[in-house]
Design an enzyme around this catalytic site. Structure first.
Site, mmCIF file in Angstrom:
data_model
loop_
_atom_site.group_PDB
_atom_site.id
_atom_site.type_symbol
_atom_site.label_atom_id
_atom_site.label_comp_id
_atom_site.label_asym_id
_atom_site.label_seq_id
_atom_site.Cartn_x
_atom_site.Cartn_y
_atom_site.Cartn_z
ATOM 1 N N VAL A 7 57.824 13.366 34.106
ATOM 2 C CA VAL A 7 58.582 12.466 33.244
ATOM 3 C C VAL A 7 57.907 12.408 31.876
ATOM 4 O O VAL A 7 56.869 11.762 31.716
ATOM 5 C CB VAL A 7 58.677 11.049 33.855
ATOM 6 C CG1 VAL A 7 59.506 10.140 32.945
ATOM 7 C CG2 VAL A 7 59.299 11.109 35.244
ATOM 8 N N GLY A 8 58.485 13.094 30.908
ATOM 9 C CA GLY A 8 57.921 13.113 29.567
ATOM 10 C C GLY A 8 58.574 12.085 28.667
ATOM 11 O O GLY A 8 59.507 11.378 29.057
ATOM 12 N N ASP A 97 49.569 15.307 32.197
ATOM 13 C CA ASP A 97 49.980 16.569 31.596
ATOM 14 C C ASP A 97 48.783 17.358 31.071
ATOM 15 O O ASP A 97 48.738 18.586 31.187
ATOM 16 C CB ASP A 97 50.994 16.332 30.476
ATOM 17 C CG ASP A 97 50.523 15.285 29.458
ATOM 18 O OD1 ASP A 97 49.628 14.480 29.779
ATOM 19 O OD2 ASP A 97 51.074 15.277 28.344
#
Length: 242
Positions: A7-8, A97
């Site tokens: 989920v960015g 990330d």
């Protein structure tokens, strides 16, 4: 079989992985409602879900459509073994990330002692792995953040959408901003690569992220890999469920 969810800030990316092979990739806008029913219908052998990032609506949706009670959901916060050493003041403040991309580079390119991972997205992150240890890195604004900042501080400037410049010299305010932002980032990236190549011998540079596509034709002697984060997250999940 695993479903890995990233989920960015801008996009939510998903990968269906079997062992170390990415079978299918999906990408959605993070601010839109996502229906994953078709994924679970198509890939009924999914046994692990690795949820990285924050999206309560998507978490609730996943729990509502899982019919097989044997499916296990892992969240980034439950990861306790990182496969590499980490030199960072607070590990819990280091984004998944950056860790995942670093692990992905380390194990995808095992012949290199040192790695520079550049992720060009909402922000641009630079991360160094040396001797199997995450050493730290840098963060700077990405393309759209730089465009937005110019609009925010000057009401006379329009809300700009990025267009790759065709010429270094802009012939209008719009073209000048696009050129300034794009080539400013280009020069920044080249400068960082040169700096770290002078600092670390046998350095492998990996460039990834949604906006890396704009630089593929311009930056040479590096590895472009859009899947480096998913590769790293897959390895981390396997390592933690053993």
């Amino acid at each position: 079989m695993k479903l890995i969810i990233d989920v960015g800030n801008t996009n939510t990316k998903l990968a269906v992985v079997e062992k170390k092979n990415i079978l299918k990739r999906y990408i959605y806008r993070s601010n839109l409602k996502i229906d994953l029913s078709l994924i679970f219908t198509k890939f009924q052998k999914i046994k692990y879900i690795f949820f990285c990032g924050k999206n309560k609506i998507l978490e609730k949706h996943i729990n509502s459509i899982i019919k097989d009670k044997s499916v296990r959901i892992f969240y980034w916060e439950s990861i306790s073994k990182f496969m590499i050493g980490i030199e960072y003041d607070k590990i819990d403040s280091l984004g998944y990330d950056r860790i995942g991309g670093s692990i992905g580079a380390l194990f995808t390119f095992p012949n290199f002692k040192n790695h520079l991972i550049i992720d060009i997205g909402t922000c641009i992150t630079y991360d160094i792995v040396s001797d199997n240890i995450y050493k730290g890195g840098q963060i700077s604004p990405g393309i759209n953040l730089r465009l937005k900042s110019l609009s925010d501080v000057n009401s006379k400037l329009p809300n700009l959408k990025f267009q790759e410049p065709h010429d270094f010299l802009g012939k209008s305010t719009f073209e000048s901003i696009q050129s300034g932002v794009f080539f400013g980032i280009y020069d920044e990236i080249k400068s960082r690569i040169l700096f770290y190549n002078n600092k670390f011998k046998n350095l492998n540079t990996v460039i990834t992220g949604g906006d890396s596509i704009f630089f593929k034709k311009r930056i040479k002697n590096v590895n472009f890999d859009d899947d480096i984060l998913m590769k790293g997250l897959n390895l981390l999940l396997e390592y933690n469920v053993k």
